[in-house]
Motif scaffolding. Structure first.
Motif, PDB file in Angstrom:
ATOM      1  N   UNK A 123      36.567 -12.031  -4.862  1.00  0.00           N
ATOM      2  CA  UNK A 123      35.214 -12.621  -5.523  1.00  0.00           C
ATOM      3  C   UNK A 123      34.099 -12.385  -4.549  1.00  0.00           C
ATOM      4  N   UNK A 124      34.259 -12.455  -3.344  1.00  0.00           N
ATOM      5  CA  UNK A 124      33.228 -12.293  -2.107  1.00  0.00           C
ATOM      6  C   UNK A 124      32.707 -11.092  -2.312  1.00  0.00           C
ATOM      7  N   UNK A 125      31.252 -10.761  -2.570  1.00  0.00           N
ATOM      8  CA  UNK A 125      30.842  -9.421  -2.374  1.00  0.00           C
ATOM      9  C   UNK A 125      31.113  -8.557  -1.431  1.00  0.00           C
ATOM     10  N   UNK A 179      36.020 -10.631 -18.870  1.00  0.00           N
ATOM     11  CA  UNK A 179      36.343 -11.083 -20.139  1.00  0.00           C
ATOM     12  C   UNK A 179      36.842  -9.647 -21.184  1.00  0.00           C
ATOM     13  N   UNK A 180      36.054  -8.618 -20.752  1.00  0.00           N
ATOM     14  CA  UNK A 180      36.474  -7.368 -21.127  1.00  0.00           C
ATOM     15  C   UNK A 180      36.470  -6.453 -20.116  1.00  0.00           C
ATOM     16  N   UNK A 181      37.096  -5.050 -20.222  1.00  0.00           N
ATOM     17  CA  UNK A 181      37.418  -4.314 -19.113  1.00  0.00           C
ATOM     18  C   UNK A 181      35.801  -3.894 -18.887  1.00  0.00           C
ATOM     19  N   UNK A 182      35.592  -3.831 -17.795  1.00  0.00           N
ATOM     20  CA  UNK A 182      34.505  -3.006 -17.199  1.00  0.00           C
ATOM     21  C   UNK A 182      33.312  -3.946 -17.113  1.00  0.00           C
ATOM     22  N   UNK A 183      33.658  -5.285 -17.358  1.00  0.00           N
ATOM     23  CA  UNK A 183      32.518  -6.620 -17.102  1.00  0.00           C
ATOM     24  C   UNK A 183      33.457  -7.650 -16.410  1.00  0.00           C
ATOM     25  N   UNK A 184      32.808  -7.898 -15.293  1.00  0.00           N
ATOM     26  CA  UNK A 184      33.576  -8.944 -14.532  1.00  0.00           C
ATOM     27  C   UNK A 184      32.423  -9.883 -13.907  1.00  0.00           C
ATOM     28  N   UNK A 185      32.781 -11.089 -13.817  1.00  0.00           N
ATOM     29  CA  UNK A 185      31.892 -12.241 -13.204  1.00  0.00           C
ATOM     30  C   UNK A 185      32.644 -12.953 -12.133  1.00  0.00           C
ATOM     31  N   UNK A 186      31.995 -13.297 -11.096  1.00  0.00           N
ATOM     32  CA  UNK A 186      32.616 -13.642  -9.715  1.00  0.00           C
ATOM     33  C   UNK A 186      31.813 -14.938  -9.240  1.00  0.00           C
ATOM     34  N   UNK A 187      32.441 -15.792  -8.787  1.00  0.00           N
ATOM     35  CA  UNK A 187      31.988 -16.935  -7.974  1.00  0.00           C
ATOM     36  C   UNK A 187      32.844 -17.368  -6.730  1.00  0.00           C
ATOM     37  N   UNK A 188      31.943 -17.840  -5.676  1.00  0.00           N
ATOM     38  CA  UNK A 188      32.591 -18.380  -4.693  1.00  0.00           C
ATOM     39  C   UNK A 188      31.736 -19.463  -4.068  1.00  0.00           C
ATOM     40  N   UNK A 189      32.614 -20.264  -3.575  1.00  0.00           N
ATOM     41  CA  UNK A 189      32.056 -21.410  -2.726  1.00  0.00           C
ATOM     42  C   UNK A 189      32.711 -21.797  -1.515  1.00  0.00           C
TER      43      UNK A 189
END
Length: 928
Positions: free
Chosen positions: A65-67, A628-638
């Protein structure tokens, strides 16, 4: 290259080759990960075959999740960086990057060396790894000089642009830069390169050789490289010889729309000339010429303590950087060898050795100048011209003040010689059932020798300038010699250019020497696997620990130890730190192949670290990926990240910096002059940083080869370790901070006479912004273009939204300040690469955004806005095959094609602007 240098370089290469024998092990076959679009470079096919930095967990289908940004081998070749940092310095996530060609040099500090500086948060907050392992520090700020790494063996560079302390430990507040070695290289690779600027100077040469082959179950690689750059003299560029400064705006009248200050050229040092100038009193502005002649000159403008403004260029007047260099000459060499042993099954071991040496030379202000204060000349001075002596007698003067920019003394020069030796061994073993054991050990030692010569010795200089006529011999002698005939003092004539004798200069000029040795031992072990599965897939777990022992010792010459020089004076230093830490990291799949939940997983890590010097601290990270669908990803890190104080910050002794720093006494607002010192602080504790990042990654199925990532980051550092400047210490004490009062020495009247700027956990830093990365790779024939070939486009951008620095309760907005902080809002790096057959054509452009000359002058400075600068670069190479597996490649590159000079106000090249101008490189690579 000197014979001694060649011998040591060859010895280092031979030593490294001898290490390449079967022993322990590193990485064996790795599972193929799902490509991380945010880590995608131009060659996605290559990147898909590797595990990028960012996690201790290796498993198919995992994307951190970390860029992570990857600089692949194609970029390293087409951009032809002279030093590894040259491949990083224009990437948007790097700010205020220090290299021999972008940062000024001085008699102290680290000028001329190369550092990675993510987010502009200071190189000490960017962790540098070499093939996943910590490097021994190589500088006097305990950072790693990238010039000492073996560039020819670096296959790619992984850049983690976010807090990573839970994964990698201290110093990863801003992120991690990991230089990955091509440990499986086969064949022979040789390279020769030369370069020169369009001005015919700054020439560079480079030669590199590596070999890789297999002997039974052992794979060997070995080689080295050599590089030399001539540097740039400051007066080789016209824009530098017209010094800039902020002065009163002559067009300003209250209410006329103008502002009271203006940035102009031709601002020269006040109250001094090359041969000496009488300052103040009835003989003011009398200049001393060669042969005892004098003349009265008229200042260009009313003089202040910092400048005099002239209507045009004046070669007869000095300016502060008159003797400086625009780029430091550098010579470096590295050697590296590794043996990797296949132990059978899923196990392998390795042992390697690294040697590197870098020599940087530079010069700065003259050895004794008006910058060190005015000189008191008495009326009985032995060398005083007769007409001035007569005038003084007639006026009843017993002394006057002399300002002299002593160009004829020669500049203060310095040589920094850095060497590093490093041994490493490791093991990677599959234990079955998906579990993997990794262990490694390394020992590194660095040596930094700094020689600063042509430096005035304070007491001797004071004796030499106080010259009188001997009543017994009738010859000039030092006044001190009259009472101590054996003191060896040689009087100096300060009146007129060229008047100081060689004997006098030899008496009061000396060399300050410092020899810094740093040692680092590390032991690492980790265990990773998949202990169980959920309905969404296997849970991954990695646990491990590390032990580090770092020691540092600096020896200096006796004069420095006694604070005898006017400036520099390095001091003896020693200390050690032991670090023990343990960590755990997990990836937990929560959903897979569901409507609007193609993939959902949680990533968490925690680390507990004990420092022998500053106690125990915990760091952690929680993040997730949602596709949610293949090819679209959300990521978050704290994450919670830390940087522990290093030995220099903890143990540095008290060292004088200047003897006459101007300040304002906050008790009565009167100007004063005080001595300033620096020192360490044994009471420091680790910095703490809170980092948050969130982003989206798009890799649409309808557009194969395209990926886009947009990430927001927010970093807040509390208790950041820094040094308070002189005035804030005085002001803070006056406001009631008793801790700061302890760093001020006062005379009997309460007037400050000296101030020590120690390190404190006092600073707060808050920055946020957006990173954008896009890449597209296409087969042109598939797009209907008959000529075919492959086109790769890549763009990276960073926009800072905030950069606030809090010092003693005062918040400074550094965002957009180019002169002081080098922090434009926008930075971009764009590239296009066309490949067809053996031909490769490339174009890339970097943008350093616009901003203010200085934020503190907003509303006061008429021309405060600084325009952004684009640098356009071209590259081309032609590969020619000459047998099976053999290629001969000719390549060329033009940097700064448009020959852009630094913008108005940056004649010294500040702000990371290019100083060379258009620069040509040509080279040849032979592979077989």
């Amino acid at each position: 290259m000197s014979i001694r240098y060649r011998r040591r370089l060859l010895a280092g290469a031979a030593f490294a080759c001898l290490l390449a024998t079967p022993a322990l092990a590193q990485q064996g076959p790795q599972p193929k990960p799902e490509p991380d679009p945010a880590a995608s470079g131009p060659d996605q096919a290559t990147i898909e075959e590797i595990i990028v930095t960012g996690s201790h967990i290796e498993r198919a289908g995992f994307s951190a999740p970390t860029p992570v940004t990857v600089i692949g081998s194609d970029i390293l070749e087409t951009r032809a960086p002279s030093v590894l940092v040259d491949a990083l310095k224009f990437l948007p996530a790097f700010r205020k990057t220090s290299t021999p060609t972008t940062a000024g040099v001085s008699v102290s500090g680290t000028g001329g060396q190369s550092f990675a500086n993510l987010r502009g948060l200071d190189p000490r907050r960017t962790l540098v790894l070499f093939d996943g392992q910590r490097m021994v520090p190589t500088t006097n700020t305990e950072t790693v000089d990238l010039a000492l790494l073996p560039q020819i063996f670096v296959n790619r560079v992984d850049v983690v642009t976010g807090g990573a302390s839970a994964a990698y430990g201290s110093d990863a507040v801003a992120g991690v830069v990991n230089f990955i070695v091509d440990s499986r290289f086969k064949g022979l690779d040789a390279q020769l390169e030369t370069g020169i600027s369009t001005h015919g100077d700054g020439a560079s040469r480079k030669a590199a050789l590596r070999w890789g082959g297999t002997l039974g179950s052992v794979h060997l690689i070995a080689g080295g490289e050599y590089y030399k750059n001539d540097g740039l003299d400051a007066r080789s560029r016209d824009y530098f010889t017209a010094p800039y400064g902020v002065v009163s705006n002559p067009a300003y009248v209250a209410g006329n729309g103008q502002l009271p200050l203006i940035l102009t050229r031709y601002n020269y040092t006040p109250n001094s000339t090359f041969g000496g100038l009488i300052v103040g009193g009835p003989l003011a502005n009398t200049e001393f010429l060669s042969g005892g002649a004098t003349r009265v000159i008229t200042p260009c403008s009313p003089q202040t303590s910092t400048y005099q403004l002239c209507p045009g260029r004046r070669d007869d007047l000095p300016f502060n950087s008159y003797e400086a260099m625009l780029a430091s000459p550098q010579e470096r060499g590295t050697a590296f060898a590794r043996a990797t042993v296949d132990l059978g099954g899923d196990a392998e071991a390795y042992v390697d050795g690294l040697y590197g040496k870098s020599v940087t030379r530079f010069q700065t202000v003259p050895a004794a100048t008006a910058l060190n204060g005015l000189i008191t000349i008495k009326n009985d001075n032995a060398f005083l011209p007769a007409q001035i002596r007569s005038q003084m007698a007639a006026l009843g003067l017993t002394s006057f003040q002399l300002g002299r920019f002593s160009h004829d003394n020669g500049p203060t020069k310095a040589t920094r010689t850095a060497e590093v030796w490093r041994l490493s061994a490791g093991l990677r073993m599959g234990l079955g059932a998906g579990w993997t054991l990794k262990a490694s050990a390394s020992y590194g030692e660095s040596r930094l020798e700094t020689l600063t010569y042509n430096t005035p010795i304070r007491a001797r200089y004071a004796q030499a300038i106080d010259a009188v006529i001997s009543p017994t011999t009738g010859q000039p002698v030092c006044r001190s010699t009259l009472t101590d005939p054996s003191n060896g003092c040689v009087p100096v004539n300060l009146f007129g250019v060229g008047s100081p004798s060689a004997a006098a200069l030899g008496y009061f000029l000396g060399a300050a020497e410092a020899d810094l040795r740093t040692r680092l031992t590390t032991l690492d072990a980790s265990l990773s696997g998949e202990p169980f599965s959920t309905w969404a897939g296997p849970v991954s777990l990695a646990v491990g620990g590390q032990y580090r022992h770092e020691s540092l010792a600096q020896t200096v010459d006796p004069l420095s130890a006694a604070n005898a020089f006017i400036y520099t004076n390095p001091q003896p230093l020693s200390g050690a730190i032991d670090v023990v830490e343990g960590y755990a990291e997990t990836v937990v799949p929560l959903a897979r192949d569901l409507p609007f939940a193609h993939n959902l997983e949680l990533n968490a890590a925690a680390r507990v670290t004990h420092y022998s010097t500053s106690g125990t601290v915990a760091t952690w990270k929680v993040g997730g990926n949602y596709e949610p669908v293949e090819g679209l990803r959300f990521r978050v890190t704290r994450s919670r990240d830390i940087r522990a104080p290093n030995i220099v910050e903890l143990q540095s002794p008290r060292v004088m910096q200047t003897s006459n720093s101007p300040a304002i006494d906050p008790r009565n607002l009167q100007p004063i002059s005080v001595s300033t010192f620096t020192s360490g602080n044994a009471g420091l504790v680790p910095e703490k940083a809170d980092t948050f990042s969130a982003g989206v990654v798009v890799q649409p199925r309808f557009l194969p080869g395209f990926s886009l990532s947009v990430d927001y980051f927010d970093i807040k550092i509390d208790g950041a370790i820094s040094q308070l400047a002189l005035q804030p210490i005085l002001n803070g004490c006056q406001a009631g901070d008793q801790n700061l009062c302890g760093f001020i020495t006062r005379d009997a009247t309460g007037k400050p006479v000296s101030v020590t700027s120690s390190y404190f956990n006092f600073q707060q830093i808050r920055t946020n912004g957006i990173d954008i990365e896009a890449a597209y790779r296409a087969d042109l024939r598939r797009l209907g273009i008959a000529s075919g070939g492959t086109l790769t486009l890549r763009g990276l951008a960073n926009r800072l939204g905030k950069y606030d620095i809090g010092n003693a309760g005062v918040i400074t907005n550094a965002l957009g300040d180019i002169n002081v902080f080098t922090l434009p809002r926008w930075t971009l790096d764009l590239s296009a690469l066309y490949e067809r057959g053996g031909t490769t054509l490339g174009m890339d452009a970097s943008y350093l955004g616009s901003g203010n000359y200085q934020n503190s002058l907003i509303g006061q400075l008429q021309n405060n806005h600084i325009e952004g600068v684009w640098y356009l670069n071209l590259s081309a190479e032609q590969e020619i095959g000459w047998g099976e597996g053999r290629t001969f490649t000719l390549y060329g590159r033009i940097d700064n094609l448009l020959n852009r000079e630094p913008p108005f106000g940056f004649g010294g090249g500040g702000g990371n602007y290019d100083r060379y101008g258009r620069f040509f490189k040509v080279g040849v690579r032979v592979r077989m």
